[in-house]
Design a protein around this motif. Structure first.
Motif, PDB file in Angstrom:
ATOM      1  N   UNK A 124     -11.597 -32.996  23.249  1.00  0.00           N
ATOM      2  CA  UNK A 124     -12.165 -34.114  22.493  1.00  0.00           C
ATOM      3  C   UNK A 124     -11.036 -34.811  21.732  1.00  0.00           C
ATOM      4  N   UNK A 125     -11.331 -36.001  21.247  1.00  0.00           N
ATOM      5  CA  UNK A 125     -10.339 -36.699  20.416  1.00  0.00           C
ATOM      6  C   UNK A 125     -10.024 -35.894  19.163  1.00  0.00           C
ATOM      7  N   UNK A 126     -11.029 -35.235  18.614  1.00  0.00           N
ATOM      8  CA  UNK A 126     -10.836 -34.423  17.418  1.00  0.00           C
ATOM      9  C   UNK A 126      -9.868 -33.268  17.681  1.00  0.00           C
ATOM     10  N   UNK A 127     -10.009 -32.622  18.861  1.00  0.00           N
ATOM     11  CA  UNK A 127      -9.068 -31.555  19.240  1.00  0.00           C
ATOM     12  C   UNK A 127      -7.637 -32.080  19.197  1.00  0.00           C
ATOM     13  N   UNK A 128      -7.448 -33.268  19.739  1.00  0.00           N
ATOM     14  CA  UNK A 128      -6.123 -33.877  19.817  1.00  0.00           C
ATOM     15  C   UNK A 128      -5.613 -34.267  18.432  1.00  0.00           C
ATOM     16  N   UNK A 129      -6.455 -34.906  17.632  1.00  0.00           N
ATOM     17  CA  UNK A 129      -6.038 -35.415  16.315  1.00  0.00           C
ATOM     18  C   UNK A 129      -5.614 -34.304  15.362  1.00  0.00           C
ATOM     19  N   UNK A 130      -6.316 -33.175  15.395  1.00  0.00           N
ATOM     20  CA  UNK A 130      -6.114 -32.136  14.400  1.00  0.00           C
ATOM     21  C   UNK A 130      -5.103 -31.065  14.797  1.00  0.00           C
ATOM     22  N   UNK A 131      -4.554 -31.125  16.000  1.00  0.00           N
ATOM     23  CA  UNK A 131      -3.634 -30.063  16.435  1.00  0.00           C
ATOM     24  C   UNK A 131      -2.315 -30.126  15.662  1.00  0.00           C
ATOM     25  N   UNK A 132      -1.667 -28.966  15.550  1.00  0.00           N
ATOM     26  CA  UNK A 132      -0.347 -28.893  14.921  1.00  0.00           C
ATOM     27  C   UNK A 132       0.758 -29.068  15.948  1.00  0.00           C
ATOM     28  N   UNK A 133       0.401 -28.991  17.217  1.00  0.00           N
ATOM     29  CA  UNK A 133       1.335 -29.165  18.324  1.00  0.00           C
ATOM     30  C   UNK A 133       0.544 -29.231  19.614  1.00  0.00           C
ATOM     31  N   UNK A 134       1.170 -29.753  20.662  1.00  0.00           N
ATOM     32  CA  UNK A 134       0.481 -29.973  21.934  1.00  0.00           C
ATOM     33  C   UNK A 134       1.339 -29.466  23.082  1.00  0.00           C
ATOM     34  N   UNK A 135       0.720 -28.706  23.992  1.00  0.00           N
ATOM     35  CA  UNK A 135       1.386 -28.264  25.218  1.00  0.00           C
ATOM     36  C   UNK A 135       0.529 -28.753  26.373  1.00  0.00           C
ATOM     37  N   UNK A 136       1.110 -29.630  27.185  1.00  0.00           N
ATOM     38  CA  UNK A 136       0.393 -30.361  28.228  1.00  0.00           C
ATOM     39  C   UNK A 136       0.746 -29.802  29.596  1.00  0.00           C
ATOM     40  N   UNK A 137      -0.277 -29.517  30.437  1.00  0.00           N
ATOM     41  CA  UNK A 137      -0.019 -28.942  31.748  1.00  0.00           C
ATOM     42  C   UNK A 137      -0.799 -29.590  32.864  1.00  0.00           C
ATOM     43  N   UNK A 138      -0.154 -29.684  34.030  1.00  0.00           N
ATOM     44  CA  UNK A 138      -0.784 -30.305  35.193  1.00  0.00           C
ATOM     45  C   UNK A 138      -0.163 -29.780  36.475  1.00  0.00           C
ATOM     46  N   UNK A 139      -0.958 -29.687  37.546  1.00  0.00           N
ATOM     47  CA  UNK A 139      -0.326 -29.466  38.846  1.00  0.00           C
ATOM     48  C   UNK A 139       0.469 -30.716  39.226  1.00  0.00           C
ATOM     49  N   UNK A 140       1.401 -30.547  40.131  1.00  0.00           N
ATOM     50  CA  UNK A 140       2.214 -31.672  40.587  1.00  0.00           C
ATOM     51  C   UNK A 140       1.463 -32.483  41.636  1.00  0.00           C
ATOM     52  N   UNK A 141       1.451 -33.771  41.483  1.00  0.00           N
ATOM     53  CA  UNK A 141       0.891 -34.690  42.468  1.00  0.00           C
ATOM     54  C   UNK A 141       1.961 -35.721  42.800  1.00  0.00           C
ATOM     55  N   UNK A 142       2.646 -35.524  43.919  1.00  0.00           N
ATOM     56  CA  UNK A 142       3.701 -36.436  44.358  1.00  0.00           C
ATOM     57  C   UNK A 142       4.735 -36.663  43.255  1.00  0.00           C
ATOM     58  N   UNK A 143       5.133 -35.570  42.589  1.00  0.00           N
ATOM     59  CA  UNK A 143       6.153 -35.646  41.558  1.00  0.00           C
ATOM     60  C   UNK A 143       5.664 -36.182  40.229  1.00  0.00           C
ATOM     61  N   UNK A 144       4.355 -36.218  40.050  1.00  0.00           N
ATOM     62  CA  UNK A 144       3.778 -36.771  38.827  1.00  0.00           C
ATOM     63  C   UNK A 144       2.608 -35.888  38.387  1.00  0.00           C
TER      64      UNK A 144
END
Length: 196
Positions: free
Chosen positions: A62-82
């Motif tokens: 949620x936006x609230x999860x994002x707004x209140x975090x002390x730090x963020x670790x973002x993860x994704x599988x690779x899709x054509x180098x992106x």
């Protein structure tokens, strides 16, 4: 005192989700809460909608999860180098977070999983950093003081944690990859504590 580190990921075959759980163990080793969240898959039919709570797995971010975090670790599988489209779609809709400056000065890191060893791990990690820089976040990778970076024969990069899942997505996360996932979580949590 930092409240929680948000680990936000998209996973289709499960490897990126497993990495998120390992990263969370690294975060929680510092005494900070790890909040794991995901994003829904995109549909090719514009009328289709996902339920607001997934039937299984982690909750949607949620936006609230994002707004209140002390730090963020973002993860994704690779899709054509992106990064994968569902994660990019979520990030593309964080304009109010950007306008309000909710993430400015907070630590961030990235992680990925690929089917092939040279399938764009590093370019995916770098592509995920770009919107985080626009949000004013402080990007941290993995230092070479992590011996696993010198030893790994599969995933692992100074740009962030990575995993080589194999073309049939059946390679387990190696010991070096596990170590680097935990180290990445611990690093961001420690940075959040120092910054708070």
């Amino acid at each position: 005192m930092a409240s929680y580190i948000l680990i936000l990921y998209y996973s289709r075959k499960g490897a990126t989700q497993e990495m998120a759980q390992l990263i969370a163990r690294g975060v929680e080793a510092t005494g900070i809460e790890a909040r794991i969240r995901t994003v829904p898959a995109l549909s090719t039919v514009c009328e289709a909608t996902q339920p607001s709570i997934p039937e299984q797995g982690d909750l949607y971010c949620s936006e609230e999860d994002l707004h209140q975090c002390a730090g963020l670790i973002l993860g994704s599988p690779t899709r054509f180098g992106n990064m994968a489209a569902p994660l990019k779609y979520f990030i593309d809709n964080t304009g109010s977070t950007w306008l309000n400056g909710n993430l400015i000065g907070k630590p961030a890191a990235v992680f990925t999983s690929t089917g092939s060893l040279h399938g764009g791990q590093e370019s995916t990690l770098l592509s995920m950093m770009l919107p985080l820089l626009h949000h004013g976040m402080l990007i941290a990778g993995l230092p070479y003081s992590e011996n696993a970076l010198h030893e790994t024969k599969s995933g692992g990069s100074p740009y962030g944690a990575s995993h080589h899942s194999g073309s049939h997505h059946n390679h387990p996360i190696t010991g070096d990859e596990q170590h680097l996932c935990k180290a990445l979580g611990k690093r961001i949590a420690e940075l959040a504590l120092k910054l708070s």
